[in-house]
Motif scaffolding. Structure first.
Motif, PDB file in Angstrom:
ATOM      1  N   ILE A  13       0.969  -1.196  -0.045  1.00 25.91           N
ATOM      2  CA  ILE A  13       0.131  -0.007   0.433  1.00 25.91           C
ATOM      3  C   ILE A  13       1.261   1.263  -0.023  1.00 25.91           C
ATOM      4  N   PRO A  14       1.078   2.714  -1.237  1.00 22.24           N
ATOM      5  CA  PRO A  14       1.784   3.342  -1.265  1.00 22.24           C
ATOM      6  C   PRO A  14       1.397   3.904   0.651  1.00 22.24           C
ATOM      7  N   ALA A  15       2.436   4.986   0.373  1.00 22.69           N
ATOM      8  CA  ALA A  15       1.846   5.741   1.809  1.00 22.69           C
ATOM      9  C   ALA A  15       0.434   6.946   1.484  1.00 22.69           C
ATOM     10  N   GLU A  60       0.343  -7.697  10.443  1.00 22.19           N
ATOM     11  CA  GLU A  60       1.021  -6.719  10.635  1.00 22.19           C
ATOM     12  C   GLU A  60       1.532  -5.810   9.513  1.00 22.19           C
ATOM     13  N   GLY A  61       2.097  -4.609   9.206  1.00 23.04           N
ATOM     14  CA  GLY A  61       2.484  -3.733   7.835  1.00 23.04           C
ATOM     15  C   GLY A  61       3.474  -4.255   8.310  1.00 23.04           C
ATOM     16  N   GLY A  68       8.516   4.470   1.602  1.00 25.23           N
ATOM     17  CA  GLY A  68       7.394   4.488   2.726  1.00 25.23           C
ATOM     18  C   GLY A  68       6.393   3.750   2.450  1.00 25.23           C
ATOM     19  N   ASP A  69       6.537   2.886   1.438  1.00 27.13           N
ATOM     20  CA  ASP A  69       5.110   2.190   1.635  1.00 27.13           C
ATOM     21  C   ASP A  69       4.903   0.953   2.146  1.00 27.13           C
ATOM     22  N   VAL A  70       4.232   0.572   2.620  1.00 25.63           N
ATOM     23  CA  VAL A  70       3.755  -0.363   3.573  1.00 25.63           C
ATOM     24  C   VAL A  70       4.062  -2.257   2.852  1.00 25.63           C
ATOM     25  N   LEU A  71       3.541  -2.846   3.583  1.00 22.17           N
ATOM     26  CA  LEU A  71       3.337  -4.228   2.847  1.00 22.17           C
ATOM     27  C   LEU A  71       2.617  -4.796   4.076  1.00 22.17           C
ATOM     28  N   PHE A  72       2.348  -5.485   4.100  1.00 22.04           N
ATOM     29  CA  PHE A  72       1.205  -6.058   5.012  1.00 22.04           C
ATOM     30  C   PHE A  72       0.932  -7.669   4.361  1.00 22.04           C
TER      31      PHE A  72
END
Length: 176
Positions: A13-15, A60-61, A68-72
């Motif tokens: 998910i992009p920041a 948890e991301g 800065g993107d988050v990987l879930f």
């Protein structure tokens, strides 16, 4: 054959799509999962990816260092379609050639039935060529044909399957 599978997947998910409330986050994860799922098309082991049915778990991301993107990590259930040797299916003829016909079955576009695997049928050329037998049973464009799968091939570059099929067996051929 339709299969119900449970798959682990990583959704990035992009920041800028993250928010404090969490509701938009869950929506973003689902939307991104569906986009990734649709673009994947098929896998050699599972076949064609048809539908996501349930989102089982969102882990948890983890923030990615440079972007800065988050990987879930997520786990979801879905439906796939894969053909197997020996399976009896029905397909729709989309091309009639002198040496056989090409059919579609579900998401599979390239199913080949050779004239050598159509006992008692002979080719009749013309503007709309057909395969005909002595009982006047026709295999023509748009005909529905029941067949048995004798072999499959996975094409990695195209992310799709091809199949070779036969009418040698009981109750196989054009469906009225």
């Amino acid at each position: 054959m339709y299969l119900k599978v449970q798959l682990p997947w990583n959704v990035i998910i992009p920041a800028e799509h993250l928010d404090v409330k969490g509701l938009m986050l869950q929506r973003s994860i689902i939307v991104r999962l569906l986009e990734d799922f649709a673009s994947k098309k098929a896998t050699k082991d599972l076949g064609y990816l048809l539908a996501v049915t349930t989102l089982e778990n969102i882990g948890e991301g983890k923030v990615r260092q440079h972007t800065g993107d988050v990987l879930f990590p997520v786990v979801f259930s879905g439906i796939t379609f894969k053909i197997f040797r020996g399976e009896i299916l029905e397909g729709v003829v989309h091309k009639v050639l002198k040496h056989g016909v090409f059919m579609r079955c579900g998401p599979i576009e390239h199913i080949y039935l050779s004239y050598m695997k159509m006992p008692d049928y002979h080719y009749v050329p013309g503007e709309n060529p057909v395969f005909l037998n002595e009982k006047m049973s026709k295999i023509e464009k748009d005909a529905v044909v029941r067949f048995i799968v004798i072999g499959t091939k996975w094409l990695e570059a195209e992310r799709e399957f091809q199949a070779l099929v036969s009418l040698e067996g009981d109750y196989l051929g054009p469906v009225s």
